[in-house]
Design a protein around this motif. Sequence first.
Motif, PDB file in Angstrom:
ATOM      1  N   THR A 166       4.829   7.770 -55.618  1.00 33.07           N
ATOM      2  CA  THR A 166       6.286   7.660 -55.448  1.00 33.07           C
ATOM      3  C   THR A 166       7.214   8.663 -56.073  1.00 33.07           C
ATOM      4  N   ILE A 167       6.661   9.476 -56.813  1.00 31.55           N
ATOM      5  CA  ILE A 167       7.435  10.503 -57.429  1.00 31.55           C
ATOM      6  C   ILE A 167       7.106  12.112 -56.850  1.00 31.55           C
ATOM      7  N   SER A 168       8.053  12.682 -56.416  1.00 34.08           N
ATOM      8  CA  SER A 168       7.682  13.981 -55.957  1.00 34.08           C
ATOM      9  C   SER A 168       8.376  15.143 -57.195  1.00 34.08           C
ATOM     10  N   CYS A 169       8.283  16.177 -56.699  1.00 34.97           N
ATOM     11  CA  CYS A 169       8.828  17.249 -57.903  1.00 34.97           C
ATOM     12  C   CYS A 169      10.289  17.049 -57.290  1.00 34.97           C
ATOM     13  N   GLY A 221      10.679   9.389 -64.919  1.00 35.13           N
ATOM     14  CA  GLY A 221       9.295   9.817 -63.983  1.00 35.13           C
ATOM     15  C   GLY A 221       8.805   8.565 -63.467  1.00 35.13           C
ATOM     16  N   ILE A 222       7.298   8.459 -63.278  1.00 34.83           N
ATOM     17  CA  ILE A 222       6.834   7.254 -62.571  1.00 34.83           C
ATOM     18  C   ILE A 222       6.895   6.054 -63.445  1.00 34.83           C
ATOM     19  N   ASP A 223       7.163   5.047 -62.703  1.00 39.25           N
ATOM     20  CA  ASP A 223       7.432   3.743 -63.220  1.00 39.25           C
ATOM     21  C   ASP A 223       8.581   3.783 -64.249  1.00 39.25           C
ATOM     22  N   MET A 228       4.403  12.351 -63.611  1.00 36.27           N
ATOM     23  CA  MET A 228       3.643  11.860 -62.302  1.00 36.27           C
ATOM     24  C   MET A 228       2.482  11.416 -62.632  1.00 36.27           C
ATOM     25  N   ASP A 229       1.693  11.515 -63.777  1.00 33.79           N
ATOM     26  CA  ASP A 229       0.667  10.579 -64.271  1.00 33.79           C
ATOM     27  C   ASP A 229      -0.435  10.646 -63.483  1.00 33.79           C
TER      28      ASP A 229
END
Length: 342
Positions: free
Chosen positions: A73-76, A96-98, A141-142
Amino acid sequence: MGTKQIGVILSIMIVIIACSKDELVPGSLFAGFRKPAHFPELTYNISGNPVTQEAFELGRKLFYEPRLSRNNTISCGSCHIQSSAFTQHGHDVSHGIDDRLGKRNSPPIMNLAWMPAFMWDGGVFDLDLQPIVPITTHEEMDESLANVISKLHAHSAYPALFKKAFGTDQITTANFMKALSQFMIMCVSAESKYDSVVQKIGNAAFTNEEAAGYKLVQQKCGSCHKEPLFTDNSFRNNGIGIGANNDMGRYDITLNEADRYKFKVPSLRNLAYTAPYMHDGRFIRLDAVLDQYSNNIQHTPNLDPVLQNNLALSATEKQQVLAFLNTLNDKSFINNKLLSEQ
């Protein structure tokens, strides 16, 4: 009109449409990496990773690729948005993520080829290694590099793209990093009004207010914000005081007591697009930043020597400085289609 004439007209129209489309293809804008004439020599070893159109375009695709994150779901590009000079505009600290919160404001991706170290604390010294941090950090990004490489191998397009860029469809960590670096070093901002004035392009000239602000920045800010990059890439305690999350900055990397609460000197370029300001995004407006340096320096033991006295800018001088800072905004950079998500 005869059939032959109609055929000729249709052929001409097809050629015109094709040419027009070619002009809109971002790849057609690619001219390789070019060092601005008034910029210093690169810090990045470009001879070890010469920029090609194929590798750059792969790096651009990877920069906007959400598969680099654990849940895709997350890009740079999620935290480095082009219209905000590749920062995460509006957030004091990165999201970031979540929707996890980081502890620092997302720094701009801009003129990285001249930086000897990266992150607010300088914890990464090689641009080719820098993406490891956001990819693997829990709040960002985990994900693991191994999983990223596996996902790219399983993708229908990436093996062929890597072969086109690097001569092999085997996706290695080294080539993955090099492709991202090629995109990042192409993020050059050097077409502001300031750049036109110092290069004597056309009739570019500062207004009286901008010229006065330029002199003030040179006199009061120039020891840290050196031209033409407007940073000396050093780490300093700038007297803003300890943040809410007690981020110790450079100290977390060096464990040197003298480095407590020191952070990297950011560039003054593109400030109109990169609010909020400071490593933790505590200031929303530039006039608040100037008020801080004029009246509110916190005198901690390792306060940078150049800030031992407040800058003491008058109201008029603040307006002059703000006028000059606006000459460092580069609209062509934030609108460069070559750097945009395709």
